[in-house]
Design a protein around this motif. Structure first.
Motif, PDB file in Angstrom:
ATOM      1  N   VAL A   1       0.831  -1.199   0.000  1.00 32.49           N
ATOM      2  CA  VAL A   1       0.000   0.000   0.000  1.00 32.49           C
ATOM      3  C   VAL A   1       0.868   1.252   0.000  1.00 32.49           C
ATOM      4  CG1 VAL A   1      -1.719   1.323   1.296  1.00 32.49           C
ATOM      5  CG2 VAL A   1      -1.947  -1.155   1.085  1.00 32.49           C
ATOM      6  N   GLY A   2       1.857   1.311   0.882  1.00 32.46           N
ATOM      7  CA  GLY A   2       2.706   2.499   0.956  1.00 32.46           C
ATOM      8  C   GLY A   2       3.409   2.798  -0.349  1.00 32.46           C
ATOM      9  N   ASP A   3       4.002   1.784  -0.957  1.00 31.48           N
ATOM     10  CA  ASP A   3       4.694   1.979  -2.231  1.00 31.48           C
ATOM     11  C   ASP A   3       3.728   2.448  -3.313  1.00 31.48           C
ATOM     12  OD1 ASP A   3       7.036   1.179  -1.035  1.00 31.48           O
ATOM     13  OD2 ASP A   3       7.037  -0.835  -1.910  1.00 31.48           O
ATOM     14  N   PHE A   4       2.571   1.815  -3.389  1.00 29.18           N
ATOM     15  CA  PHE A   4       1.590   2.185  -4.412  1.00 29.18           C
ATOM     16  C   PHE A   4       1.131   3.627  -4.222  1.00 29.18           C
ATOM     17  CE2 PHE A   4      -2.796   2.543  -5.934  1.00 29.18           C
ATOM     18  CZ  PHE A   4      -2.616   2.204  -7.261  1.00 29.18           C
ATOM     19  N   VAL A   5       0.788   3.992  -3.005  1.00 27.36           N
ATOM     20  CA  VAL A   5       0.295   5.345  -2.746  1.00 27.36           C
ATOM     21  C   VAL A   5       1.372   6.376  -3.040  1.00 27.36           C
ATOM     22  CG1 VAL A   5      -0.494   6.940  -0.942  1.00 27.36           C
ATOM     23  CG2 VAL A   5      -1.490   4.648  -1.117  1.00 27.36           C
ATOM     24  N   HIS A   6       2.581   6.159  -2.543  1.00 19.47           N
ATOM     25  CA  HIS A   6       3.638   7.157  -2.723  1.00 19.47           C
ATOM     26  C   HIS A   6       4.087   7.275  -4.180  1.00 19.47           C
ATOM     27  CE1 HIS A   6       3.863   8.083   1.441  1.00 19.47           C
ATOM     28  NE2 HIS A   6       4.233   6.860   1.795  1.00 19.47           N
ATOM     29  N   HIS A   7       4.126   6.170  -4.899  1.00 17.28           N
ATOM     30  CA  HIS A   7       4.644   6.210  -6.270  1.00 17.28           C
ATOM     31  C   HIS A   7       3.583   6.373  -7.335  1.00 17.28           C
ATOM     32  CE1 HIS A   7       8.054   4.152  -4.140  1.00 17.28           C
ATOM     33  NE2 HIS A   7       8.629   5.202  -4.692  1.00 17.28           N
ATOM     34  N   ARG A   8       2.351   6.044  -7.056  1.00 14.96           N
ATOM     35  CA  ARG A   8       1.330   6.116  -8.095  1.00 14.96           C
ATOM     36  C   ARG A   8       0.212   7.102  -7.753  1.00 14.96           C
ATOM     37  NH1 ARG A   8       1.954   2.049 -11.803  1.00 14.96           N
ATOM     38  NH2 ARG A   8       0.845   3.517 -13.095  1.00 14.96           N
ATOM     39  N   VAL A   9      -0.419   6.939  -6.608  1.00 18.19           N
ATOM     40  CA  VAL A   9      -1.570   7.784  -6.263  1.00 18.19           C
ATOM     41  C   VAL A   9      -1.139   9.229  -6.036  1.00 18.19           C
ATOM     42  CG1 VAL A   9      -3.464   8.159  -4.634  1.00 18.19           C
ATOM     43  CG2 VAL A   9      -2.852   5.827  -5.316  1.00 18.19           C
ATOM     44  N   ASP A  10      -0.111   9.448  -5.233  1.00 22.24           N
ATOM     45  CA  ASP A  10       0.323  10.823  -4.976  1.00 22.24           C
ATOM     46  C   ASP A  10       0.745  11.530  -6.263  1.00 22.24           C
ATOM     47  OD1 ASP A  10      -0.239  10.544  -2.288  1.00 22.24           O
ATOM     48  OD2 ASP A  10       1.839  10.242  -1.674  1.00 22.24           O
ATOM     49  N   ASP A  11       1.466  10.830  -7.140  1.00 17.03           N
ATOM     50  CA  ASP A  11       1.838  11.427  -8.437  1.00 17.03           C
ATOM     51  C   ASP A  11       0.591  11.728  -9.267  1.00 17.03           C
ATOM     52  OD1 ASP A  11       4.530  11.352  -7.877  1.00 17.03           O
ATOM     53  OD2 ASP A  11       4.971   9.640  -9.181  1.00 17.03           O
ATOM     54  N   ALA A  12      -0.357  10.806  -9.287  1.00 14.95           N
ATOM     55  CA  ALA A  12      -1.579  11.009 -10.066  1.00 14.95           C
ATOM     56  C   ALA A  12      -2.347  12.225  -9.561  1.00 14.95           C
ATOM     57  CB  ALA A  12      -2.452   9.755 -10.035  1.00 14.95           C
ATOM     58  N   ILE A  13      -2.409  12.398  -8.264  1.00 19.33           N
ATOM     59  CA  ILE A  13      -3.079  13.577  -7.698  1.00 19.33           C
ATOM     60  C   ILE A  13      -2.338  14.842  -8.106  1.00 19.33           C
ATOM     61  CG2 ILE A  13      -3.587  14.802  -5.534  1.00 19.33           C
ATOM     62  CD1 ILE A  13      -4.100  11.973  -4.298  1.00 19.33           C
ATOM     63  N   THR A  14      -1.022  14.818  -7.990  1.00 19.48           N
ATOM     64  CA  THR A  14      -0.202  15.988  -8.336  1.00 19.48           C
ATOM     65  C   THR A  14      -0.391  16.408  -9.788  1.00 19.48           C
ATOM     66  OG1 THR A  14       1.451  15.394  -6.682  1.00 19.48           O
ATOM     67  CG2 THR A  14       2.177  16.843  -8.468  1.00 19.48           C
ATOM     68  N   TYR A  15      -0.527  15.431 -10.683  1.00 20.74           N
ATOM     69  CA  TYR A  15      -0.595  15.739 -12.115  1.00 20.74           C
ATOM     70  C   TYR A  15      -2.012  15.694 -12.681  1.00 20.74           C
ATOM     71  CZ  TYR A  15       4.353  15.098 -11.430  1.00 20.74           C
ATOM     72  OH  TYR A  15       5.640  15.192 -10.948  1.00 20.74           O
ATOM     73  N   THR A  16      -3.014  15.807 -11.817  1.00 22.44           N
ATOM     74  CA  THR A  16      -4.412  15.926 -12.244  1.00 22.44           C
ATOM     75  C   THR A  16      -4.883  17.294 -11.801  1.00 22.44           C
ATOM     76  OG1 THR A  16      -4.749  13.546 -12.030  1.00 22.44           O
ATOM     77  CG2 THR A  16      -6.731  14.920 -12.076  1.00 22.44           C
ATOM     78  N   ASP A  17      -5.153  18.181 -12.763  1.00 18.32           N
ATOM     79  CA  ASP A  17      -5.359  19.588 -12.435  1.00 18.32           C
ATOM     80  C   ASP A  17      -6.494  19.851 -11.447  1.00 18.32           C
ATOM     81  OD1 ASP A  17      -7.553  19.185 -14.106  1.00 18.32           O
ATOM     82  OD2 ASP A  17      -6.961  20.692 -15.575  1.00 18.32           O
ATOM     83  N   VAL A  18      -7.555  19.059 -11.466  1.00 17.64           N
ATOM     84  CA  VAL A  18      -8.681  19.330 -10.564  1.00 17.64           C
ATOM     85  C   VAL A  18      -8.364  18.974  -9.112  1.00 17.64           C
ATOM     86  CG1 VAL A  18     -10.449  19.169 -12.348  1.00 17.64           C
ATOM     87  CG2 VAL A  18      -9.801  17.120 -11.075  1.00 17.64           C
ATOM     88  N   TYR A  19      -7.282  18.237  -8.866  1.00 23.05           N
ATOM     89  CA  TYR A  19      -6.894  17.876  -7.502  1.00 23.05           C
ATOM     90  C   TYR A  19      -5.547  18.447  -7.086  1.00 23.05           C
ATOM     91  CZ  TYR A  19     -10.798  14.760  -7.919  1.00 23.05           C
ATOM     92  OH  TYR A  19     -12.049  14.277  -8.113  1.00 23.05           O
ATOM     93  N   ALA A  20      -4.739  18.856  -8.035  1.00 25.87           N
ATOM     94  CA  ALA A  20      -3.371  19.304  -7.736  1.00 25.87           C
ATOM     95  C   ALA A  20      -3.344  20.481  -6.762  1.00 25.87           C
ATOM     96  CB  ALA A  20      -2.648  19.666  -9.021  1.00 25.87           C
ATOM     97  N   ASP A  21      -4.282  21.412  -6.900  1.00 32.00           N
ATOM     98  CA  ASP A  21      -4.278  22.612  -6.059  1.00 32.00           C
ATOM     99  C   ASP A  21      -5.185  22.494  -4.843  1.00 32.00           C
ATOM    100  OD1 ASP A  21      -2.493  23.820  -7.817  1.00 32.00           O
ATOM    101  OD2 ASP A  21      -4.101  24.582  -9.081  1.00 32.00           O
ATOM    102  N   THR A  22      -5.806  21.339  -4.654  1.00 30.08           N
ATOM    103  CA  THR A  22      -6.707  21.127  -3.521  1.00 30.08           C
ATOM    104  C   THR A  22      -6.157  19.990  -2.684  1.00 30.08           C
ATOM    105  OG1 THR A  22      -8.540  21.731  -4.968  1.00 30.08           O
ATOM    106  CG2 THR A  22      -9.098  20.663  -2.874  1.00 30.08           C
TER     107      THR A  22
END
Length: 158
Positions: free
Chosen positions: A125-146
């Motif tokens: 879970v930790g690896d998936f969240v840190h390497h995939r989910v967090d990056d996906a949030i960062t690079y999705t404009d509707v969530y990046a600034d929130t």
């Protein structure tokens, strides 16, 4: 924006309903989704407008595209209201990004809750969240600034 919760429409025993009765409920849910103005954008169009992907090979941030993953086109274009979908996948086929895009599309266009479960395992879970989910949030404009109101390895809440 009101939330559409499929479980508000489906009876508790929906998994045991005859096919015809379940189809009637799914038709009702589909009508609700289709009537929401925000849900009228397809998943592939939404992802193209809102997602960017980190190219792990060169470290560059690139616009979302299915050019390198044409086999995912069918997944991105099917109805997103399926209650159960089985995908057999291998590694590096883009299915994880599809599931993240689908999750973000559901949250953004339907204001619905998404539950994403992973198999148990050491640091999975930790690896998936840190390497995939967090990056996906960062690079999705509707969530990046929130920033999420809850942001930890086990739960992200927007």
């Amino acid at each position: 924006m009101p939330t559409i919760n499929p479980l508000d429409i489906l009876p508790p025993n929906w998994q045991n309903l005859p096919d015809e009765e379940l189809q009637a409920y799914l038709t009702e849910l589909d009508a609700l989704i289709q009537n929401k103005e925000s849900a009228k954008i397809s998943l592939v169009n939404w992802a193209t407008q809102h997602r960017q992907l980190l190219n792990r090979a060169n470290g560059l941030i690139e616009p979302f595209s299915l050019k390198e993953y044409p086999w995912l086109s069918e997944l991105y274009n099917i109805s997103p209201i399926a209650f159960e979908m089985v995908i057999r996948k291998g590694a590096q086929l883009g299915v994880t990004e599809y599931l993240l895009s689908l999750s973000f599309w559901i949250m953004h266009t339907l204001n619905a809750t998404v539950y994403y479960a992973l198999p148990p395992g050491k640091d999975v879970v930790g690896d998936f969240v840190h390497h995939r989910v967090d990056d996906a949030i960062t690079y999705t404009d509707v969530y990046a600034d929130t920033p999420p109101s809850v942001d930890n390895v086990g739960l992200k809440k927007f």
